[in-house]
Write an enzyme that holds these catalytic residues in place. Structure first.
Site, PDB file in Angstrom:
ATOM      1  N   SER A   1      49.792  41.677 -10.933  1.00  0.00           N
ATOM      2  CA  SER A   1      48.399  40.799 -10.908  1.00  0.00           C
ATOM      3  C   SER A   1      47.361  41.593 -11.062  1.00  0.00           C
ATOM      4  CB  SER A   1      48.643  40.007  -9.513  1.00  0.00           C
ATOM      5  OG  SER A   1      48.115  41.305  -8.380  1.00  0.00           O
TER       6      SER A   1
ATOM      7  N   SER B   1      44.604  42.300  -9.118  1.00  0.00           N
ATOM      8  CA  SER B   1      43.879  42.435  -7.896  1.00  0.00           C
ATOM      9  C   SER B   1      43.325  44.066  -7.799  1.00  0.00           C
ATOM     10  CB  SER B   1      44.970  42.133  -6.581  1.00  0.00           C
ATOM     11  OG  SER B   1      45.613  43.280  -6.511  1.00  0.00           O
TER      12      SER B   1
ATOM     13  N   LYS C   1      47.313  48.089  -2.816  1.00  0.00           N
ATOM     14  CA  LYS C   1      45.985  48.093  -2.623  1.00  0.00           C
ATOM     15  C   LYS C   1      45.328  49.625  -2.572  1.00  0.00           C
ATOM     16  CE  LYS C   1      46.274  43.520  -2.293  1.00  0.00           C
ATOM     17  NZ  LYS C   1      45.664  42.464  -3.704  1.00  0.00           N
TER      18      LYS C   1
ATOM     19  N   SER D   1      40.897  39.392  -5.158  1.00  0.00           N
ATOM     20  CA  SER D   1      42.057  40.177  -4.331  1.00  0.00           C
ATOM     21  C   SER D   1      42.104  39.588  -3.168  1.00  0.00           C
ATOM     22  CB  SER D   1      41.702  41.688  -4.230  1.00  0.00           C
ATOM     23  OG  SER D   1      42.658  42.282  -3.440  1.00  0.00           O
TER      24      SER D   1
END
Length: 326
Positions: free
Chosen positions: A129, A131, A186, A291
């Site tokens: 993705s 994010s 992250k 995100s």
């Protein structure tokens, strides 16, 4: 032998069914558990081959050779020197490893190496993705250092040897707290004891605003975006990295799940303020307005940490992406 062949066939059928259901989305697979099972099963076959089946085949081949030798000696005693038949071909057939051992015991060393490397050293991931744009793009193939934060037991992820602590600014792979079978990636923004505030698209750590500098526009190639967006540098601890901030008006940040220690977070129209509890971390994506992260679903406990992402080793759509991760 027929029973072992049938059993091995059933095991392979179960493996194919499991992988097929995983691939088609009928269930979430657990690759760590699968590797552990494959390592254990092939080890059992390898031990059986080493200490039972292989010695049995060698004894049978020796008996075959001995019988042929006795037959030739008996015929020679009768004056027959020329004897038809070549026992060597039959001997090699007796010694030949059956398919069900070749595809189990024969694979054990390879599976064991993969299991050890993936469990304790490095694990590959593919970024699914946007994010973490612009740091990581969709399709980036990355490596994660699994021993940087300590040695953990496979499957249960129990830390048995400590190493480095998670540092502010690290890009971390972890098991998603709401569904530990899914891995997320992250950036660590908040450490245990930190107060994190994200207000009006600005980040504050322990009351101090994290300064940013404009780098101009970045073309976001995410199919859901496909537009230019403002790009900035941000420094968290010793790590200077890039982030994206969307200038368009955004909906108010709100929690989407009840999560442990949610009473440590206060949500307002401007943003969210959280006090990071002991043994937990506050994670955010570099693509700040695209995100879902700790602002929405809470803190990441230390036992969910998988490792530190440190390099993009390939992106088949853009070879220039290869390099270290900041």
């Amino acid at each position: 032998m027929k029973a072992m062949s049938a059993l091995t066939g059933l095991l392979y059928a179960a493996l194919i069914a499991y992988l097929g259901g995983w691939y088609t989305g009928y269930w979430n697979g657990n690759f760590s558990l699968l590797l552990l099972i494959l390592t254990t099963v092939t080890l059992g076959y390898w031990v059986a081959e080493r200490f039972h089946f292989q010695p049995a085949r060698r004894r049978a081949a020796a008996r075959l050779t001995e019988a042929d030798t006795q037959r030739r000696a008996s015929l020679a005693a009768q004056g027959i020197d020329r004897v038809d038949g070549d026992v060597e071909g039959a001997r090699q057939e007796v010694l030949r490893q059956p398919w069900w051992l070749d595809w189990t015991a024969g694979l054990f060393p390879v599976i064991l190496i993969v299991f050890l490397l993936r469990s304790f050293l490095f694990e590959p991931f593919k970024i699914p993705s946007g994010s973490m744009v612009p740091t990581l793009l969709i399709g980036d193939l990355i490596l994660v250092n699994k021993f940087h934060y300590g040695v953990r037991l496979p499957v249960i992820n129990k830390k048995i040897i400590s190493n480095h602590d998670v540092q502010r600014g690290d890009v971390v792979v972890f098991r998603y707290p709401q569904n530990p079978s899914i891995d997320y990636i992250k950036r660590a923004v908040g450490l245990p004891g930190d107060e994190i505030r994200y207000s009006n698209q600005r980040l504050y750590v322990n009351g101090k605003e994290i300064e940013t500098q404009s780098l101009g526009d970045f073309f976001d190639e995410d199919p859901n975006s496909m537009r230019f967006r403002p790009r900035f540098t941000e420094k968290l601890g010793p790590v200077e990295h890039e982030i994206l901030v969307d200038p368009a008006p955004r909906e108010a940040i709100r929690k989407i799940y009840d999560f442990p220690y949610s009473d440590q977070c206060t949500y307002t129209l401007d943003g969210v303020t959280c006090k990071v509890p002991a043994g937990h971390y506050f994670m955010m994506g570099d693509n700040r307005d695209n995100s879902q992260d700790s602002r929405y679903w809470g803190f990441v406990p230390d036992e969910n940490i998988v490792g530190r992402a440190f390099v993009v080793w390939m992106n088949f759509g853009n070879i220039k992406r290869v390099g270290s991760i900041r």
